[in-house]
Design a protein around this motif. Structure first.
Motif, PDB file in Angstrom:
ATOM      1  N   VAL A 244       0.846  -1.201   0.000  1.00  0.00           N
ATOM      2  CA  VAL A 244       0.000   0.000   0.000  1.00  0.00           C
ATOM      3  C   VAL A 244       0.878   1.246   0.000  1.00  0.00           C
ATOM      4  O   VAL A 244       0.638   2.193  -0.748  1.00  0.00           O
ATOM      5  N   THR A 245       1.912   1.217   0.832  1.00  0.00           N
ATOM      6  CA  THR A 245       2.803   2.372   0.921  1.00  0.00           C
ATOM      7  C   THR A 245       3.407   2.681  -0.443  1.00  0.00           C
ATOM      8  O   THR A 245       3.380   3.808  -0.918  1.00  0.00           O
ATOM      9  N   ARG A 246       3.923   1.638  -1.081  1.00  0.00           N
ATOM     10  CA  ARG A 246       4.554   1.894  -2.378  1.00  0.00           C
ATOM     11  C   ARG A 246       3.532   2.366  -3.410  1.00  0.00           C
ATOM     12  O   ARG A 246       3.811   3.230  -4.226  1.00  0.00           O
ATOM     13  N   LYS A 247       2.345   1.795  -3.344  1.00  0.00           N
ATOM     14  CA  LYS A 247       1.312   2.196  -4.304  1.00  0.00           C
ATOM     15  C   LYS A 247       0.988   3.672  -4.169  1.00  0.00           C
ATOM     16  O   LYS A 247       0.932   4.415  -5.145  1.00  0.00           O
ATOM     17  N   ILE A 248       0.801   4.100  -2.923  1.00  0.00           N
ATOM     18  CA  ILE A 248       0.442   5.506  -2.698  1.00  0.00           C
ATOM     19  C   ILE A 248       1.591   6.431  -3.120  1.00  0.00           C
ATOM     20  O   ILE A 248       1.373   7.457  -3.782  1.00  0.00           O
ATOM     21  N   VAL A 249       2.813   6.029  -2.772  1.00  0.00           N
ATOM     22  CA  VAL A 249       3.966   6.863  -3.137  1.00  0.00           C
ATOM     23  C   VAL A 249       4.105   6.935  -4.665  1.00  0.00           C
ATOM     24  O   VAL A 249       4.345   7.998  -5.233  1.00  0.00           O
ATOM     25  N   ASP A 250       3.906   5.788  -5.328  1.00  0.00           N
ATOM     26  CA  ASP A 250       3.926   5.776  -6.803  1.00  0.00           C
ATOM     27  C   ASP A 250       2.903   6.743  -7.368  1.00  0.00           C
ATOM     28  O   ASP A 250       3.176   7.482  -8.308  1.00  0.00           O
ATOM     29  N   GLU A 251       1.717   6.693  -6.791  1.00  0.00           N
ATOM     30  CA  GLU A 251       0.647   7.573  -7.283  1.00  0.00           C
ATOM     31  C   GLU A 251       1.018   9.045  -7.149  1.00  0.00           C
ATOM     32  O   GLU A 251       0.581   9.883  -7.927  1.00  0.00           O
ATOM     33  N   HIS A 252       1.853   9.348  -6.157  1.00  0.00           N
ATOM     34  CA  HIS A 252       2.313  10.726  -5.981  1.00  0.00           C
ATOM     35  C   HIS A 252       3.510  11.033  -6.877  1.00  0.00           C
ATOM     36  O   HIS A 252       4.043  12.134  -6.828  1.00  0.00           O
ATOM     37  N   GLY A 253       3.981  10.043  -7.622  1.00  0.00           N
ATOM     38  CA  GLY A 253       5.174  10.244  -8.442  1.00  0.00           C
ATOM     39  C   GLY A 253       6.449  10.204  -7.616  1.00  0.00           C
ATOM     40  O   GLY A 253       7.490  10.706  -8.032  1.00  0.00           O
ATOM     41  N   GLY A 254       6.381   9.631  -6.426  1.00  0.00           N
ATOM     42  CA  GLY A 254       7.536   9.583  -5.536  1.00  0.00           C
ATOM     43  C   GLY A 254       8.214   8.224  -5.535  1.00  0.00           C
ATOM     44  O   GLY A 254       7.909   7.358  -6.353  1.00  0.00           O
ATOM     45  N   VAL A 255       9.174   8.064  -4.602  1.00  0.00           N
ATOM     46  CA  VAL A 255       9.963   6.831  -4.530  1.00  0.00           C
ATOM     47  C   VAL A 255      10.083   6.365  -3.073  1.00  0.00           C
ATOM     48  O   VAL A 255      10.283   7.174  -2.178  1.00  0.00           O
ATOM     49  N   VAL A 256       9.926   5.053  -2.847  1.00  0.00           N
ATOM     50  CA  VAL A 256      10.209   4.463  -1.530  1.00  0.00           C
ATOM     51  C   VAL A 256      11.524   3.711  -1.630  1.00  0.00           C
ATOM     52  O   VAL A 256      11.727   2.970  -2.581  1.00  0.00           O
ATOM     53  N   SER A 257      12.415   3.905  -0.674  1.00  0.00           N
ATOM     54  CA  SER A 257      13.645   3.129  -0.672  1.00  0.00           C
ATOM     55  C   SER A 257      13.971   2.744   0.768  1.00  0.00           C
ATOM     56  O   SER A 257      13.343   3.246   1.702  1.00  0.00           O
ATOM     57  N   PHE A 258      14.939   1.830   0.931  1.00  0.00           N
ATOM     58  CA  PHE A 258      15.298   1.448   2.292  1.00  0.00           C
ATOM     59  C   PHE A 258      16.740   1.005   2.349  1.00  0.00           C
ATOM     60  O   PHE A 258      17.346   0.643   1.340  1.00  0.00           O
ATOM     61  N   GLU A 259      17.270   1.078   3.561  1.00  0.00           N
ATOM     62  CA  GLU A 259      18.591   0.507   3.818  1.00  0.00           C
ATOM     63  C   GLU A 259      18.458  -0.282   5.104  1.00  0.00           C
ATOM     64  O   GLU A 259      17.808   0.169   6.036  1.00  0.00           O
ATOM     65  N   SER A 260      19.069  -1.453   5.116  1.00  0.00           N
ATOM     66  CA  SER A 260      18.898  -2.281   6.302  1.00  0.00           C
ATOM     67  C   SER A 260      20.122  -3.162   6.513  1.00  0.00           C
ATOM     68  O   SER A 260      20.732  -3.614   5.555  1.00  0.00           O
ATOM     69  N   SER A 261      20.498  -3.345   7.783  1.00  0.00           N
ATOM     70  CA  SER A 261      21.518  -4.369   8.029  1.00  0.00           C
ATOM     71  C   SER A 261      21.106  -5.187   9.242  1.00  0.00           C
ATOM     72  O   SER A 261      20.643  -4.645  10.254  1.00  0.00           O
ATOM     73  N   PRO A 262      21.197  -6.510   9.113  1.00  0.00           N
ATOM     74  CA  PRO A 262      20.703  -7.405  10.160  1.00  0.00           C
ATOM     75  C   PRO A 262      21.348  -7.081  11.513  1.00  0.00           C
ATOM     76  O   PRO A 262      22.556  -6.874  11.595  1.00  0.00           O
TER      77      PRO A 262
END
Lengths: 518, 129
Positions: A471-489
Motif C-alpha cells: 500500500v505504501t509503495r502504491k500511494i507513493v507511486d501515485e504521488h510520483g515519488g519513490v520508496v527506498s530502504f537501507e537495512s543491516s541485520p
C-alpha cells in the motif's frame, strides 16, 4: 548439303550444269521443262532454282512467278539468251535473285550462286532473330506474369491485412487479410474508399503524422504502431500497424499499410492479468484469513475477560479486556483501509496540507503502543517545510505503515536490553520532501530485503498481512515519488519516502482537474 | 496446591487471554514471551503444563518443543500447541516432529482460542497426572 533445281529444255546444258554444280557440292535435281520444274520444286523444295527463260510451254518467267508464289524466299537465278536484256529486267522485277547470260560460264555461275546463298543466309539469320525475339518476349512476359502472380499471391495470402492507397489515398489494394479484419470486400472499397476511414475516430491524421515524421521508425515509415480500426459492422479492433510511403522517381505515389490483428493477443493479455489477479487474490485471502484469525483471537480474549469481569466483579479484567477489544477493532479497521487502498485504482486526492502535521498525527497515534513495547519514539521535523500539495490520507497511511513496521522490528529484535528507538524525520529537499523512518531493531537479511515488495510477503507470520508496504509503495507511486530502504541485520532499518514538489495548484492544474473529474 | 501452567507466546494479548482462562480454571498462570525465556521458567518454576505458540516468528517455539521433549527431566510435561495455522493437527504434527524421533504434543488448540475448550483440555490433561 544444299539442294539446287535446274530447269532447262536442252539436255546438254542440263548435264553440263549437273556436273559443274555437283562438283561445287550441290545436290542437283533436274527438270526438262517448266511444268516438270514446278512439280519437282513442290516435291523437293530446293532453296535455289536455276531456270532457263526460253522454253517451250511454260517459260522461265512463268516458272519464276509460280515458284515465288509458292515460296517467296526461294532464290531463283534465270538463264537468259545472250543480249536478251528485256527478259533479264523482267525477271529481276519479278524478284529473281540474279540472271546469267548464255553461254553459262563457270565464273558467272559461281558469282550468282554466291550472291543467292548470301541472300539465303541473311534471310535465315533474320528469321532466326525474329523467332528468337518472339521467344524472348514470350519468356519475359511469362516471367513478369509469374512475378506478378507471386506478389499478388503474397499480398492476398498474407495473414496481415494489407491496404494500399494511391497518392490521393484512395484504396487500390485490399487483400484477403484486410477483408477478414475489416469485414469489407475488396470490391466495396477499391477505388471507392479513402484509406483514413478505417481508423477509429480522428486517428487518421495522427497516423499520417507518424508516417511522415521521424518518431515511429523514421521518415515516411511507420513501424509497429498500436491503434484502433473500425470494421464495417462498427466493431473497434485493436491493431498494430506498419506502413510506408511509396515513391517513384522521387515522387510520392501512394502508401501501403500492414495491419496485425491484436484481438487475440489482447484477449490473452487480459486473461493473463485476470489469472494473475485471481492467484494474487487467493494468496491474499489465505494471508488475510490467517491475520483475521489472530484478530478474532484477540477479540475473543477481550470479550472473555470483559465477561469474567462482569460476572466476578474484577475491574482489572474489565479494563484489560476492553483494551484488547479496542486494539483489535483498530487492527480490523487498519486492515480494511489497507485492503481498500491496495485494491482500488485510485488517484491521490490532492489538497494543500502540512507534511509535518501528518507526521505528528502518526506520532500521536503510535506513541502509546511504542511506549508499551519499550520503544522510544523520536520526531525530527524540519520546520521549514511549508504547506504542500498532496494526499494527506495517503501519506498518513504510508507513514503509519512504516512506523508500525519499525516498532515491530524493535519488538521482534531478539537482542536483550537494547535501547530501541524509532525516529520519524521530515526533510525539505531541493526538489521535494523526504520522510525517513529509522529503527534500530532487528534489521533485515538479504533474502528478506529481496522479498520485501512482493505481494503479501510478511515476516510477522499470522501477525501481518504483507499489505502495508504494498500500500505504501502504491500511494507513493501515485504521488510520483519513490520508496527506498537501507537495512543491516542486527542493526536496524531506515525507510525513506521522497515525494516531488507539488507546491501550488497552478503547476499541477491540469492533472488535478482531471483527477477530480471536472 | 494449585497447579502451574506456563504460557509461551510473543503476543502480550494472547498471554493475557490465556492467563485469564487458566486462572479462571483454578490454575496459576506464568508466562514467557520466547523460547529461551520459556526454558528458563520451565527449570525455575517447574510448570505442570505448557501452552506453547508454535508460530512465534524467530523466537524458537519449535526449538523449545524439541528441548522439552528431548530432555529426560522435562519430557513428561504435557504440551498443548497453540496454532494459528488453519490446516489442522496433521500438518502441525509433521512440522513439529519433522524427521526427529519426537513424540507428538499432548494437545492442540487452534486460534481463535475457545476458552471453554482450552479449559476442558487442560483440565483433562492435568487430571491424568
Amino acid at each position: 548439303m544444299s539442294k539446287i533445281l535446274v530447269i532447262d529444255d536442252e539436255d546438254s546444258i542440263r548435264r553440263l550444269l549437273k556436273v559443274s554444280l555437283t562438283h561445287k557440292g550441290y545436290e542437283v535435281v533436274l527438270a526438262e521443262d517448266g511444268e516438270k520444274g514446278v512439280k519437282a520444286f513442290q516435291q523437293t523444295s530446293p532453296p535455289i532454282v536455276l531456270t532457263d527463260v526460253k522454253m517451250p510451254g511454260m517459260d522461265g518467267i512463268e516458272v519464276l512467278k509460280e515458284i515465288k508464289r509458292l515460296d517467296p524466299d526461294t532464290q531463283v537465278i534465270v538463264i537468259t539468251g545472250h543480249g536478251d536484256m528485256e527478259a533479264a529486267i523482267q525477271a529481276l522485277k519479278l524478284d529473281a535473285s540474279d540472271f546469267i547470260n548464255k553461254p553459262v560460264t563457270d565464273e558467272a555461275l559461281s558469282v550468282a550462286l554466291k550472291r543467292a546463298k548470301h541472300v539465303l543466309w541473311m534471310k535465315e539469320k533474320l528469321k532466326e532473330y525474329t523467332d528468337n525475339l518472339e521467344l524472348m518476349v514470350k519468356e519475359a512476359t511469362e516471367e513478369l506474369r509469374a512475378a506478378h502472380d507471386f506478389q499478388e499471391n503474397l499480398i492476398q495470402s498474407s495473414i496481415d491485412g494489407i491496404i494500399a492507397g494511391d497518392k490521393d489515398e484512395t484504396v487500390i489494394v485490399f487483400n484477403q487479410g484486410a477483408e477478414d479484419l475489416l469485414g469489407y470486400t475488396a470490391d466495396e472499397v477499391i477505388g471507392k474508399m479513402e484509406m483514413g476511414r478505417i481508423y477509429a475516430a480522428d486517428m487518421a491524421p495522427t497516423i499520417k503524422e507518424k508516417l511522415d515524421g521521424e518518431a515511429c521508425g523514421g521518415r515516411n515509415r511507420l513501424v509497429h504502431y498500436e491503434t484502433t480500426v473500425v470494421s464495417k459492422s462498427g466493431e473497434e479492433i485493436p491493431v498494430r500497424v506498419s506502413g510506408v510511403t511509396l515513391f517513384k522517381n522521387g515522387l510520392d505515389t501512394g502508401v501501403v499499410f500492414f495491419f496485425q490483428d491484436l484481438r487475440e493477443i489482447k484477449r490473452l493479455q487480459r486473461e493473463l492479468i485476470e489469472n494473475e489477479r485471481l492467484s494474487a487474490m487467493g494468496q491474499a485471502v489465505a494471508g488475510m484469513a490467517h491475520y483475521i484469525k489472530n484478530i478474532l483471537n484477540g477479540l475473543q480474549g477481550g470479550v472473555y475477560m470483559v465477561n469474567r469481569s462482569l460476572k466476578k466483579d474484577k475491574p482489572i479484567l474489565l479494563s484489560k479486556g476492553w483494551g484488547m477489544v479496542e486494539n483489535n477493532i483498530g487492527k480490523v479497521s487498519d486492515l480494511v483501509i489497507n485492503m481498500i487502498l491496495y485494491s482500488k485504482e485510485r488517484q491521490p486526492d490532492y489538497v494543500s496540507c502540512s507534511p509535518n502535521e501528518i507526521a505528528q498525527e502518526v506520532y500521536d497515534l503510535v506513541h502509546e503502543k511504542a511506549l508499551q513495547s519499550k520503544v522510544k519514539l523520536v520526531k525530527e521535523f524540519d520546520l521549514s517545510i511549508n504547506e504542500c500539495y498532496l494526499d494527506p490520507n495517503g501519506l498518513h497511511r504510508c507513514l503509519l505503515n512504516l512506523v508500525t513496521n519499525a516498532i515491530d522490528a524493535c519488538i521482534l529484535d531478539p537482542q536483550q536490553d537494547k535501547a530501541w528507538s524509532v525516529v520519524i524525520r521530515t526533510r525539505k529537499e531541493k526538489d521535494g520532501i523526504r520522510f525517513d523512518v529509522v529503527d534500530n531493531g532487528t534489521g533485515m537479511a538479504k533474502e528478506v530485503q529481496d522479498m520485501l515488495f512482493q505481494r503479501f510477503f510478511t515476516t510477522k507470520g499470522g501477525k501481518g498481512t504483507g499489505l502495508g508496504l504494498l500500500v505504501t509503495r502504491k500511494i507513493v507511486d501515485e504521488h510520483g515519488g519513490v520508496v527506498s530502504f537501507e537495512s543491516s541485520p542486527g542493526k536496524g532499518t531506515t525507510f525513506t519516502i521522497r515525494l516531488p514538489h507539488r507546491c501550488s495548484e497552478e503547476t499541477q492544474g491540469n492533472i488535478s482537474m482531471t483527477e477530480r473529474g471536472t | 496446591m494449585k497447579k502451574k501452567v506456563l504460557i509461551v507466546d510473543d503476543e502480550p494479548e494472547q498471554i493475557e487471554f490465556a492467563s485469564t482462562v487458566m486462572e479462571e480454571n483454578g490454575y496459576i498462570a506464568i508466562s514467557a514471551s520466547n523460547g529461551a525465556e520459556g526454558m528458563r521458567k520451565v527449570h525455575t518454576e517447574k510448570p505442570d503444563l505448557i501452552l506453547l505458540d508454535i508460530l512465534m516468528p524467530e523466537k524458537g517455539g519449535l526449538g523449545m518443543y524439541r528441548d522439552l521433549k528431548q530432555n529426560e527431566e522435562t519430557k513428561h510435561i504435557p504440551v498443548v500447541i497453540v496454532t494459528g495455522v488453519a490446516r489442522g493437527g496433521d500438518f502441525d504434527d509433521r512440522m513439529i516432529r519433522q524427521d526427529e524421533d519426537l513424540p507428538p504434543p499432548e494437545g492442540y488448540i487452534e486460534k481463535p482460542m475457545n476458552p471453554d475448550a482450552v479449559g476442558k483440555l487442560v483440565n483433562d490433561l492435568l487430571s491424568k497426572i
